[in-house]
Every structure is written in structure tokens, then in C-alpha cells.
Scaffold this active site. Structure first.
Site, PDB file in Angstrom:
ATOM      1  N   GLY A 108       0.759  -1.381  -0.142  1.00 54.35           N
ATOM      2  CA  GLY A 108       0.063  -0.165  -0.039  1.00 54.35           C
ATOM      3  C   GLY A 108       1.116   1.200  -0.029  1.00 54.35           C
TER       4      GLY A 108
ATOM      5  CB  CYS B 281       5.361  -4.181   0.080  1.00 57.68           C
ATOM      6  SG  CYS B 281       6.172  -2.511  -0.117  1.00 57.68           S
TER       7      CYS B 281
ATOM      8  CG  HIS C  39       5.707  -5.970  -4.331  1.00 56.38           C
ATOM      9  ND1 HIS C  39       4.538  -5.613  -3.875  1.00 56.38           N
ATOM     10  CD2 HIS C  39       6.437  -4.747  -4.009  1.00 56.38           C
ATOM     11  CE1 HIS C  39       4.293  -4.503  -3.410  1.00 56.38           C
ATOM     12  NE2 HIS C  39       5.500  -3.846  -3.511  1.00 56.38           N
TER      13      HIS C  39
ATOM     14  CD  GLU D 119       2.865  -8.533  -5.160  1.00 56.91           C
ATOM     15  OE1 GLU D 119       3.753  -9.481  -4.564  1.00 56.91           O
ATOM     16  OE2 GLU D 119       2.818  -7.447  -4.828  1.00 56.91           O
TER      17      GLU D 119
ATOM     18  CB  SER E 227     -21.152  -8.283 -26.181  1.00 59.45           C
ATOM     19  OG  SER E 227     -20.080  -9.051 -25.755  1.00 59.45           O
ATOM     20  N   GLY E 228     -20.359 -11.249 -27.922  1.00 62.11           N
ATOM     21  CA  GLY E 228     -19.313 -11.856 -28.929  1.00 62.11           C
ATOM     22  C   GLY E 228     -17.934 -11.133 -28.081  1.00 62.11           C
ATOM     23  N   GLY E 229     -17.912 -10.978 -27.026  1.00 62.69           N
ATOM     24  CA  GLY E 229     -16.710 -10.605 -26.109  1.00 62.69           C
ATOM     25  C   GLY E 229     -16.541 -11.897 -25.413  1.00 62.69           C
ATOM     26  CB  VAL E 230     -13.452 -13.000 -23.246  1.00 61.25           C
ATOM     27  CG1 VAL E 230     -13.045 -14.171 -22.722  1.00 61.25           C
ATOM     28  CG2 VAL E 230     -12.590 -12.396 -24.445  1.00 61.25           C
ATOM     29  CG  ASP E 231     -15.626 -10.929 -19.641  1.00 64.50           C
ATOM     30  OD1 ASP E 231     -14.855 -11.827 -19.797  1.00 64.50           O
ATOM     31  OD2 ASP E 231     -15.584 -10.098 -19.207  1.00 64.50           O
ATOM     32  CB  SER E 232     -21.345 -12.038 -22.900  1.00 67.46           C
ATOM     33  OG  SER E 232     -20.676 -11.713 -24.031  1.00 67.46           O
ATOM     34  CB  SER E 233     -18.248 -16.038 -25.535  1.00 70.18           C
ATOM     35  OG  SER E 233     -18.370 -14.841 -26.728  1.00 70.18           O
TER      36      SER E 233
END
Ligand code: XMP
Length: 517
Positions: free
Chosen positions: A55, A82, A169, A171, A223-229
Site C-alpha cells: 500500500g 511490503c 513483491h 507477485e 456481445s461476442g466478447g470473451v466474458d459473455s461468450s
């Protein structure tokens, strides 16, 4: 959810989502919670591991985000990173001071310990540091496990209490053995078993969706986007024809994209697929409009008018599904940046749709609400969604509408679709596609003089744009090799009617944005 849980307590650092993603990559389910989440709530979640993030604050600043000592007494192993490392030391009676020399960037640390978190980490390794304070005195019962030239407490721990801390860090990929260190903490210290597996996720989610939906209907805006597909793929697997996907094609997608989406979902998946073609309606609404903001507004309003009308027509007696993903709904605990402890900051996102008041469903379903984007993609691949959809680049909601400068006409859409298709094809053939995060063609609505054969031409200029970026907040223009640019330029002028000149956009973000409008 029956998985083991790692809680990432968010103290406002910039890499917080990255920590959660790395934990998930280690096969451990992880959720981000605000730093001021009540301890009783944390206990009730029964976590297997807790991580304090970094932070921007100093622990000795009274307005910085703090945490009750009680957290160290609930018996769950904690890793402080950190700021989280300094907070652990400070809260338990150690001392934190401002560094004489801040450390920023890649720093070599030396660890000579039998610490569980440094298992299989060499004595010397490079880590990513970014701090101006340091722990100058450890609390009782802690010992140092790693140092750097300027930081005497680069890592410390109290193994009997299962408390671990790293100033760097782990990560960030610049920390050479960062993932190993996180893995060690989760597996060697916390006893995680790695029960977060995408195959299980699909199986469990499908089961849960079936129970929740019963014999009701579900409507999803695709929509044809990744998430909705991917959401569509999961829902189809769960309830088949009870699912109706509504796909609004405003005619502003890339070449053949609407047909590709329709073919994919009608051929590969069991569902009702409703495509609404409304290009003419959009073109009529956009006639004569040149102002970018007004264009965006019209496209957005028209889209939702068409979409909700179709939803009303389909009936609203079942569930409404959305492709919301985890980062869309994380409530940030951004320390002082957002006035910690005051109103919660909740990210709003285009995935979260505001429903008109007259539309009332039995409930909303968000099957991907716990997943990060890379996990959504992994699920999509396992569900058999084509590579081009799963790895689709971001595409703005207003589509090619923001890539045609000035008035949008049918002719300009056609020129841009053809040009974009040629550019994409050439990038794919050149083998550099994976290096670019986003690339596309723009029609700036500029005509220039050219010569073709013996004739003078006066035709369109095409601009090509390709960027590299981590998060799209900043971006750099991609250094596409000259010979690839040469081929693209040649093909655009030869193959796309009405194009006689090509320019390459070499503006980074900032000062430019990725899109032109
Ligand atoms: P800018 O142009 O803001 O774009 O640098 C950053 C990223 O966001 C995408 N973008 C949008 N995505 N709706 C979206 O869903 C929009 O209206 C929109 N505008 C820009 C852009 O393609 C880039 O990836």
C-alpha cells in the site's frame, strides 16, 4: 463454495489483484477483502491463508490503514507483503522507519535460512522492491530470513506463530522466485492442497446453475466478447435450450464477426440464439452526427433500446444472466487514495447492465463472478469455445463507430472492415500477433491524392494502430518490423477499394488514447 480459501487483505497497493491471481495460479481459491473487514467476518469465512498486500502509506501515519492485533491471534498463517510486512511488524511491537535510501526496482537479496517460504529458492536472487520505509526493529519472537544491501529486514518470520513477511513483491514477475515463495507459503506453511481446478469449477458451477435455475428460462445478452461468450457456454452446458442468448448486431463489428458469433453458438452449443440485425436503424440514428461523444451516446442508447425491447418480447419470467467477472465487482480498500474507511469504492463496469424499471426477472445470474480474466479464458477453452473468441482482443462497445472519424456511413464501415481484416491477416501471418495486445485499423475520414497506373486518385487514408500494454491504462505503440508494415501497406492499397494511403500511429498512451475517439 467448498474450496480452501486464501484471503488477500487489501491495503491499497497497486498489485493487489495480481497477488490474488498468483494465488489462484497456485491452485488456491482467493478473494480480496478490504483491510477493514471485521475480524469476525474473516473468521466466519474460515480461511486457510491470509495475505496482507502492499500500500502507498506509512504505518506511522495515523490516517493510514491499520488492522486489529486480533487478526494475528485467529490461528491462520499470514504473509505480509511490503506495506503489509511493515504493518505486521509495527502492530506487533516492532519499529518502522523511513529508509535512508529507498529501494525501487530489481534488487538482489540474500537468504540464508531454512525458512519454509524460501524452500528451493537460491541463496541469492533478484526481487522487486518498491519502498521508502523499512522495518528497523523486529517484534519479539521474529527473526530475519533475508537481507539486501540497503534493507536489513527484507524478509522475517515467526514460524511458531505462522507469521511471515517479505519487504519485496513476490507477485511481480521481476521477482525471480516470487511464485515459488507464494507457493511455499500456501503449501508448506498453510497446508493448501491446490483444490482450485478449472475442471472442478465447470462441473460444480454447472451443478449449481441447474439447481438454481430449475426448469425456468434464462436470458443472456451476448456481445461476442470473451466474458459473455464463456458465460453462454457454461449456461448452455447447464440448461441447454432453457437458455436464450440475445445478440444485437448493430453492423459495427469487424468483418464477418456477427456471422462467426452466430455460427459458433448455433452450431457448437445447445441454446436458443436470437440475432437482432439493426444496422439500418443505427445508421439512420447516426446520420449527419460527427461529434465523438454524441456518436457514442447514440450507439449506446440505441443498443439498449433494441436489447431491452427484445428481452421484453422474449419474456422476463425466468433469470437474467450477465458475464460479470471478479475484477468488475471487487470492492477496493484503497487506503488513503480513496479516503479509507469512508464510502466504499465499487468499480462500475459496462458488464454490469442497468435494467429498466419495468423489467423484472426472478433473479440475476453471474456464473463467472468469481473468476479473473485468465481463468475465464481457461474455462472457455475447456468448454470448446473457439480460440478466436476466447482470446479476442478488447473491442469497444461502440465498435467500429469509434474508429470511423466523423460521420458514419455504410460505405465507410465497409472500407474499414476490409482494411481491418487485411491488417489482421498480415499480422497473423507475420507471427507477431502474440506480442501485440491490441491492433486494428482506423478510418480518419481524410482523403489524399495518389497515383495508380496513369491515373490520379483522391481516396481514403487508413491509419493502423498496434499497442503493447499490461493494463490499457498506459500503452506503448508496438515496434512492428518495417517489412511487416511494408506488406500491410502494400496489401491495403492494392486490395481495399478506396484506400490509397496508409499511416502508422506512433503515439503512446498517454498522451494518446488507444482508440481514436
Ligand atoms: P482508450 O481508448 O481509452 O482504450 O485508451 C482503452 C481500452 O478500452 C477499450 N475501449 C472500450 N471498451 N467500451 C469498451 O468496452 C468502450 O466504449 C471503449 N472505449 C475504449 C479500447 O479498445 C482499449 O482496449
Amino acid at each position: 463454495m467448498s474450496n480452501q480459501l486464501c484471503i488477500v487483505l487489501d491495503f491499497g497497493g497497486q498489485y493487489n489483484q495480481l497477488i490474488a491471481r498468483r494465488v489462484r495460479e497456485c491452485g488456491v481459491y482467493c478473494e480480496i477483502k478490504r483491510f477493514d473487514t471485521p475480524i469476525s467476518e474473516i473468521r466466519a469465512l474460515n480461511p486457510t491463508a491470509i495475505i496482507f498486500t502492499g500500500g502507498p502509506n506509512s504505518v506511522y501515519d495515523p490516517s493510514s490503514p491499520h488492522i486489529s492485533k486480533e487478526i494475528f491471534e485467529i490461528g491462520v498463517p499470514i504473509l505480509g507483503i511490503c506495506y503489509g510486512c511493515q504493518l505486521m511488524a509495527y502492530t506487533l511491537g516492532g519499529k518502522v522507519e523511513s529508509c535512508e535510501k529507498s529501494e525501487y526496482g530489481k534488487i538482489e537479496i540474500t537468504q540464508k535460512s531454512d525458512s519454509l517460504i524460501f524452500k528451493e529458492v537460491p541463496e541469492k536472487s533478484v526481487v522487486w522492491m518498491s519502498h521508502t520505509d523499512f522495518v528497523s526493529q523486529l517484534p519479539e519472537g521474529f527473526s530475519v530470513t533475508a537481507k539486501s544491501a540497503d534493507c536489513p529486514c527484507a524478509a522475517f518470520e515467526a514460524p511458531e506463530k505462522k507469521l511471515y513477511a517479505v519487504q519485496f513483491h513476490p507477485e511481480v514477475t521481476h521477482s525471480e522466485f516470487g511464485k515459488q515463495i507464494l507457493h511455499n507459503f500456501l503449501y508448506n506453511v498453510c497446508g493448501c492442497t491446490g483444490d482450485w481446478v478449472m475442471d472442478d469449477f465447470i462441473e460444480n458451477t454447472v451443478k449449481k446453475l441447474r439447481e438454481q435455475i430449475g426448469d425456468k428460462k434464462v436470458i443472456l445478452g451476448l456481445s461476442g466478447g470473451v466474458d459473455s461468450s464463456v458465460a453462454a457456454g457454461l449456461l448452455s452446458r447447464a440448461v441447454g435450450k432453457q437458455l436464450t442468448c440475445v445478440f444485437v448486431d448493430q453492423g459495427l463489428m469487424r468483418k464477418d464477426e456477427g456471422d462467426f458469433v452466430e455460427e459458433t453458438f448455433t452450431k457448437l452449443f445447445d441454446m436458443n440464439f436470437v440475432r437482432v440485425n439493426c444496422k439500418d436503424k443505427f445508421l439512420a440514428a447516426l446520420k449527419g452526427v460527427t461529434d465523438p461523444e454524441q456518436k457514442r451516446r447514440i450507439i449506446g442508447t440505441e443498443f439498449y433500446n433494441v436489447f431491452w425491447d427484445k428481452i421484453r418480447e422474449q419474456g422476463t419470467d425466468g433469470f437474467f444472466a450477465q458475464g460479470t467477472i471478479y475484477p468488475d465487482r471487487i470492492e477496493s480498500g484503497r487506503g488513503n487514495q480513496a479516503g479509507h474507511g469512508s464510502t466504499a469504492v465499487i468499480k462500475t463496469h459496462h458488464n454490469m447492465v442497468k435494467m429498466p424499471d419495468d423489467i423484472k426477472f426472478a433473479g440475476t445470474i453471474e456464473p463467472l463472478g468469481d473468476l479473473f480474466k485468465d481463468e475465464v479464458r481457461a474455462v472457455g477453452e475447456k468448454l470448446g469455445i473457439p480460440h478466436d473468441l476466447v482470446w479476442r482482443q478488447p473491442f469497444p462497445g461502440p465498435g467500429l463507430g469509434v474508429r470511423i472519424i466523423g460521420e458514419i456511413t455504410e460505405e465507410k464501415i465497409k472500407i474499414l472492415q476490409e482494411a481491418d481484416a487485411v491488417f489482421r491477416d498480415e499480422i497473423r501471418k507475420s507471427g507477431i500477433e502474440e506480442q501485440l495486445k491490441q491492433f486494428f485499423a482506423v478510418l480518419p475520414d481524410v482523403r489524399t491524392v495518389g497515383v495508380m497506373g496513369d491515373h490520379r486518385t483522391y481516396d481514403h487514408l487508413i491509419a493502423i494502430r498496434a499497442v503493447t500494454t499490461d493494463d490499457f491504462m498506459t500503452a506503448d505503440w508496438a515496434r512492428i518490423p518495417y517489412d511487416v508494415l511494408a506488406k500491410v501497406s502494400n496489401r491495403l492499397c492494392n486490395e481495399v477499394e478506396h484506400v490509397n494511403r496508409v499511416v502508422y500511429d506512433i503515439t503512446s498512451k498517454p498522451p494518446g488514447t488507444v482508440e481514436w475517439e
